[in-house]
Design a protein around this motif. Sequence first.
Motif, mmCIF file in Angstrom:
data_model
loop_
_atom_site.group_PDB
_atom_site.id
_atom_site.type_symbol
_atom_site.label_atom_id
_atom_site.label_comp_id
_atom_site.label_asym_id
_atom_site.label_seq_id
_atom_site.Cartn_x
_atom_site.Cartn_y
_atom_site.Cartn_z
ATOM 1 N N ARG A 12 -1.622 121.091 -41.749
ATOM 2 C CA ARG A 12 -0.678 120.121 -42.306
ATOM 3 C C ARG A 12 -0.905 119.868 -43.788
ATOM 4 O O ARG A 12 0.050 119.651 -44.535
ATOM 5 C CB ARG A 12 -0.808 118.796 -41.525
ATOM 6 N N TRP A 13 -2.163 119.887 -44.230
ATOM 7 C CA TRP A 13 -2.473 119.471 -45.602
ATOM 8 C C TRP A 13 -3.085 120.565 -46.482
ATOM 9 O O TRP A 13 -3.214 120.368 -47.685
ATOM 10 C CB TRP A 13 -3.402 118.252 -45.575
ATOM 11 N N ALA A 30 -1.945 128.677 -42.204
ATOM 12 C CA ALA A 30 -2.832 129.791 -41.861
ATOM 13 C C ALA A 30 -4.292 129.349 -41.819
ATOM 14 O O ALA A 30 -5.076 129.845 -41.009
ATOM 15 C CB ALA A 30 -2.659 130.924 -42.879
ATOM 16 N N PHE A 31 -4.644 128.403 -42.678
ATOM 17 C CA PHE A 31 -6.022 127.888 -42.689
ATOM 18 C C PHE A 31 -6.293 127.110 -41.401
ATOM 19 O O PHE A 31 -7.371 127.222 -40.811
ATOM 20 C CB PHE A 31 -6.232 126.986 -43.908
ATOM 21 N N GLY A 32 -5.316 126.340 -40.956
ATOM 22 C CA GLY A 32 -5.453 125.617 -39.695
ATOM 23 C C GLY A 32 -5.571 126.562 -38.513
ATOM 24 O O GLY A 32 -6.345 126.325 -37.582
ATOM 25 N N PHE A 54 -8.202 118.269 -49.879
ATOM 26 C CA PHE A 54 -6.747 118.355 -49.985
ATOM 27 C C PHE A 54 -6.116 117.024 -49.569
ATOM 28 O O PHE A 54 -5.197 116.525 -50.217
ATOM 29 C CB PHE A 54 -6.219 119.498 -49.114
ATOM 30 N N PHE A 55 -6.600 116.461 -48.471
ATOM 31 C CA PHE A 55 -6.110 115.176 -47.987
ATOM 32 C C PHE A 55 -6.299 114.094 -49.050
ATOM 33 O O PHE A 55 -5.388 113.308 -49.324
ATOM 34 C CB PHE A 55 -6.873 114.809 -46.707
ATOM 35 N N GLU A 105 3.827 117.916 -51.575
ATOM 36 C CA GLU A 105 4.516 118.474 -50.406
ATOM 37 C C GLU A 105 3.858 118.087 -49.080
ATOM 38 O O GLU A 105 4.435 118.314 -48.015
ATOM 39 C CB GLU A 105 4.544 120.008 -50.504
ATOM 40 N N MET A 106 2.691 117.534 -49.150
ATOM 41 C CA MET A 106 1.958 117.220 -47.917
ATOM 42 C C MET A 106 2.662 116.128 -47.128
ATOM 43 O O MET A 106 3.143 115.154 -47.690
ATOM 44 C CB MET A 106 0.524 116.781 -48.256
#
Length: 546
Positions: free
Chosen positions: A115-116, A120-122, A431-432, A514-515
């Motif tokens: 989400r953040w 792909a990382f998730g 990132f969050f 965009e998050m």
Amino acid sequence: MAAVDEKNGSLEEKGGLNDYIVHSDPNDVHQLDVTGRDHVQRKLKERHVQMIAVAGTIGTGLFLGSGHSLQAAGPLGSLIAYALVGTVAYSSLCAIGEMTSHAPISGTFPHFAARWVDPAFGFALGWNYFYTNAISVPVEITAATILITFWDTNLGHQAGYTAVICVLVCLINIFGVRYFGESEFFFSICKLLLITGLILVGLIVDLGGGPDHDRRGFRYWKNPGALAPAGLVSNINTDRFLGILSVIVQAAFSFQGMELVAIAASETENPRRNITKAVRRVFYRILVFYILGVLITGMVIPYTDSRLLSDSGTAAESPYVIVMTSAGIKVLPHIVNAGILLSAFSAGNSFLFASSRVLYGLALRGQAPKPLAWCTKNGLPLAAVLMTSAFGFLSFMNVSSGAEKVFSWFVNLSTVGGFFGWWGMNITYLFFYYGYRAQGLDRTKLHYYSKLQPYLSIWGIFWTTIFILINGFEVFFEWNTSDFLVAYLNIPLFFALYFGWKIVKRTKIWKPSEMDFHTGIPSVEETENPIVPPTTIGGKIAAVLF
């Protein structure tokens, strides 16, 4: 200037910053809102969550592994290694705790990463965590089976013990989260009593209160010494430093599992309030049970004691049992072995729960086969639990002498996966943190936030990167191709998952503006019940403890 939170219909002050209301893709390509498909129920109570926080941090790694750490690095070296890894584990827990305080939803940190950071990382983080924990289930089942040999040395019974333990671990999870919570509550109390008792016994023996009346003090820090050489290079100071490095992985194994409380957030009553309390208390538990426990171990037994080299897998290799035997204490070793057996069973139980919930979260959002997202009417993600339970039967590989070596490689291959999990949690938090700030949101209004952030996560990222790189450093002193692959294969595997999903799905790294901090996230009013002050003495005591 104010902006409207369209989900909750409330005004949110932006402090004069630009308003950022992120409108999700109407087609919900990344499936952020799974409210209609997520059917798990909040059945874990406050006492379950608080004791699970303890259960995830005390296990066979501490009871048995601390002896190997002492032998490899000496009392000061093992203390340094455990303290360093403890700070990294704590940074990861603080990171996931704060993000969970904002979004107590299924999928936990792999979904936060999607989400953040980048979908792909998730995906890579989720499958890495699933694999690491799923393969840890048969590891703990095997450990529990070996612990039984402390009493029953007949290897012909090993298959029967393996089958019984495997079925019991699976059944507890199949019965549902309430049974899981009750079992972990019981196991955690047993582990707390055991480690507290061992620390007290160790301290008493150290001060000369044992049957031998030998006052040890810090004798073994002077002779044979505080730091043990690794035996890899001729320079003694460098060799001692390498000894500390060799303990890092063992120490990390002892700490893995602390994030279980956050993974259980979507099935916890009052998740924001309860997880906040659990995260804040974990620091003191690390300090008391791990750091103090390792310190006492180094005071009561020298790192040159040949019994520390034992690879029995039973309480016989525990430094506490060794010192009890030396001091003439005869009954306690059996009690310790029983406690460690419960710890191994508890760890397998917890790993199965954690991996099944992460798999369920991946399936909910289209990153795993959809049938794995199926829930029963009672809120149990049964398909994911059964899929994960199948890994438990890999423990039968240890019954066959031919497959035992392959299984050990498989086990070692998963150890670095835990480092990737911590690494990913801290990267996601950064990132969050910057996305939250860019959109004018105030993290100090969350139920839990750390004043040490973002520096704590930067610390965690730095050290987990180092841990991943040095994981198999010993192979470069005495080359062994299989050991090299076991130590470093997880690195290309993780990035293959990341770039594979990125290329196929054409995902992108999210910009702070965009998050999405709103879609599919329940409000505080939806998750938190009013606080009811306890009125009875028992209730007041429980409020302090849990």
